[in-house]
Write an enzyme that holds these catalytic residues in place. Structure first.
Site, mmCIF file in Angstrom:
data_model
loop_
_atom_site.group_PDB
_atom_site.id
_atom_site.type_symbol
_atom_site.label_atom_id
_atom_site.label_comp_id
_atom_site.label_asym_id
_atom_site.label_seq_id
_atom_site.Cartn_x
_atom_site.Cartn_y
_atom_site.Cartn_z
ATOM 1 N N HIS A 177 0.861 -1.192 0.000
ATOM 2 C CA HIS A 177 0.000 0.000 0.000
ATOM 3 C C HIS A 177 0.901 1.247 0.000
ATOM 4 O O HIS A 177 2.022 1.200 0.510
ATOM 5 C CB HIS A 177 -0.887 -0.061 1.255
ATOM 6 C CG HIS A 177 -1.781 1.112 1.420
ATOM 7 N ND1 HIS A 177 -1.362 2.298 2.002
ATOM 8 C CD2 HIS A 177 -3.074 1.303 1.079
ATOM 9 C CE1 HIS A 177 -2.374 3.156 1.994
ATOM 10 N NE2 HIS A 177 -3.413 2.580 1.445
ATOM 11 N N VAL A 179 1.515 3.871 1.707
ATOM 12 C CA VAL A 179 2.270 4.348 2.879
ATOM 13 C C VAL A 179 3.304 3.340 3.378
ATOM 14 O O VAL A 179 4.116 3.664 4.234
ATOM 15 C CB VAL A 179 1.341 4.735 4.069
ATOM 16 C CG1 VAL A 179 0.441 5.901 3.700
ATOM 17 C CG2 VAL A 179 0.541 3.548 4.568
ATOM 18 N N LYS A 180 3.289 2.123 2.859
ATOM 19 C CA LYS A 180 4.165 1.059 3.380
ATOM 20 C C LYS A 180 5.596 1.206 2.835
ATOM 21 O O LYS A 180 5.849 2.064 1.996
ATOM 22 C CB LYS A 180 3.567 -0.308 3.041
ATOM 23 C CG LYS A 180 2.130 -0.499 3.556
ATOM 24 C CD LYS A 180 2.026 -0.596 5.074
ATOM 25 C CE LYS A 180 0.628 -0.355 5.611
ATOM 26 N NZ LYS A 180 -0.301 -1.458 5.560
ATOM 27 N N PRO A 181 6.539 0.361 3.308
ATOM 28 C CA PRO A 181 7.959 0.581 2.947
ATOM 29 C C PRO A 181 8.242 0.718 1.443
ATOM 30 O O PRO A 181 9.066 1.538 1.052
ATOM 31 C CB PRO A 181 8.659 -0.639 3.546
ATOM 32 C CG PRO A 181 7.811 -1.002 4.734
ATOM 33 C CD PRO A 181 6.388 -0.729 4.295
ATOM 34 N N ILE A 182 7.607 -0.088 0.605
ATOM 35 C CA ILE A 182 7.618 0.168 -0.844
ATOM 36 C C ILE A 182 6.175 0.029 -1.314
ATOM 37 O O ILE A 182 5.353 -0.558 -0.614
ATOM 38 C CB ILE A 182 8.501 -0.823 -1.661
ATOM 39 C CG1 ILE A 182 7.962 -2.254 -1.551
ATOM 40 C CG2 ILE A 182 9.969 -0.727 -1.262
ATOM 41 C CD1 ILE A 182 8.515 -3.200 -2.617
#
Ligand SMILES: *Cc1c(COP(=O)(O)O)cnc(C)c1O
Length: 374
Positions: A177, A179-182
């Site tokens: 998603h 906002v996640k790390p990638i």
């Protein structure tokens, strides 16, 4: 508004997607395997299965673990609802163990107290990217013959005792998603070292259907396929996986940026009486998906509203899952995790993402200190 999290998409990411749009495959083409290999190699796991999102990844993992009616699965209440909803999808019962007051991650001591003869699995969540106490969790799992599914939605690139999160448990799931790390827009991945689980996950991702003749009960010809299990359409597209491959090349840079931002926050808030900065577990290296502070001696709601008013896109991660009306109406009325509830009443997530500029961060620090300390 400075958001709490934001994707980093650059020209080469855009080009990677455009290239797929001009190619023969939009879905289930060569980019799937390429992205799966990139993630598996990075985290040190044998197998990876790209799937439409982390919620689907958790559903697939619970299914592959054989969770069904009457089975209990222990997880944390301080997480996104998907970590326990996946158990409900399979007909199982989520059981919430309280959190550790320092790390905000699931407390292994409370896991022990929540184990019954029906317990089948544990779903630890590496909140904010901070690894859970995996040695303790694996010891409990071994003693009680439980499956461990790590929800590592926050923890791609986080390290536990020198090893990347991903190769440690039966299955580990990731989210892509924005906002996640990638990011891949929407997307998810399950990694495992078990060939048996891998085969189940691949079937589940696509209707339970296979063309693999070694799995089929008979073969009527080159057109033939068989449905062996009840699966879903949880496939990821080549468009998304191309973006994922491009993002994986930047993951170490993203992590370095997040770690630098967190070091600056920690330094800036070190002397603040009313701010508890995140605890860092020894022998771990968090990827800092989130920067969660506790606000003490102040009304959290008032501080939160003031920060939002002043352009700081703060958030709260998370409301204890069992407090949601759906859970309250489905048997969780008497459930309480006192540490989780206490921590929840004080937490605020501050902005952290790779492209947060120095000026933006100094603005966040200045405003937070004014609202919380003065
Ligand atoms: C984001 C998130 C999920 C769900 O991920 P999706 O890819 O949006 O389905 C699950 N668990 C946690 C802890 C998350 O933060």
């Amino acid at each position: 508004m400075i958001p709490y999290g934001r994707q980093t998409i650059e020209e080469d990411d855009i080009q990677a997607v455009v290239d797929v749009l001009k190619s023969d495959y939009l879905t289930t083409g060569p980019k799937i395997a390429e992205f799966e290999k990139a993630v598996a190699d990075y985290v040190g796991a044998k197998y990876a299965v790209a799937i439409s999102n982390d919620t689907a990844a958790l559903h697939a993992a619970c299914h592959a673990a054989g969770i069904g009616e009457g089975d209990e699965v222990i997880t944390t209440p301080i997480t996104f609802a998907a970590s326990s909803n996946c158990v409900l999808y399979c007909g199982g019962t989520p059981v919430f163990a309280d959190i550790d007051p320092k790390t905000y991650n699931i407390d292994p001591e409370d896991i022990k107290r929540k184990i019954t003869p029906r317990t089948k699995a544990i779903i630890p969540v590496h909140l904010a990217g901070q690894p859970c106490d995996m040695d303790a969790i694996h010891e409990i799992a071994k003693e009680h013959n439980l499956i461990v599914i790590e929800d590592a939605a926050h923890a791609l690139g986080s390290e536990y005792k020198g090893k990347k999160i991903g190769g440690l448990s039966d299955m580990t799931t990731f989210s892509f998603h924005p906002v996640k790390p990638i990011t891949t827009g929407e997307g998810g991945m399950i990694v495992t070292n078990s060939e048996e689980l891998y085969k189940k996950l691949v079937l589940f991702r696509s209707h339970g259907i296979t063309r693999d003749t070694s799995l089929m009960t008979r073969n009527e010809g080159p057109w033939f396929y068989q449905q062996l299990d009840l699966g879903y359409n949880y496939r990821m597209t080549d468009i998304q996986c191309a973006l994922g491959c491009s993002q994986m090349k930047k993951l170490d840079y993203f992590l370095a940026r997040r770690r630098a931002i967190v070091a600056r926050y920690n330094e800036a808030f070190a002397d603040c009486r009313n701010i508890v900065t995140p605890y860092q577990m020894p022998d771990t290296n968090s990827g800092w998906h989130l920067y969660i502070i506790q606000v003490k001696n102040r009304d959290r709601k008032e501080v939160f509203e003031k920060l939002r008013e002043r352009g700081i896109g703060v958030n709260v991660h998370y409301i204890p899952v069992y407090e949601h009306p759906y859970y309250q109406e489905h048997g969780y009325k008497g459930v309480h995790c006192p540490v989780a509830e206490e921590v929840y009443s004080h937490i605020i997530s501050l902005p952290v993402f790779p492209r947060l500029t120095e000026e933006q961060q100094e603005e966040v620090i200045r405003v937070v200190k004014q609202e919380v300390e003065e």
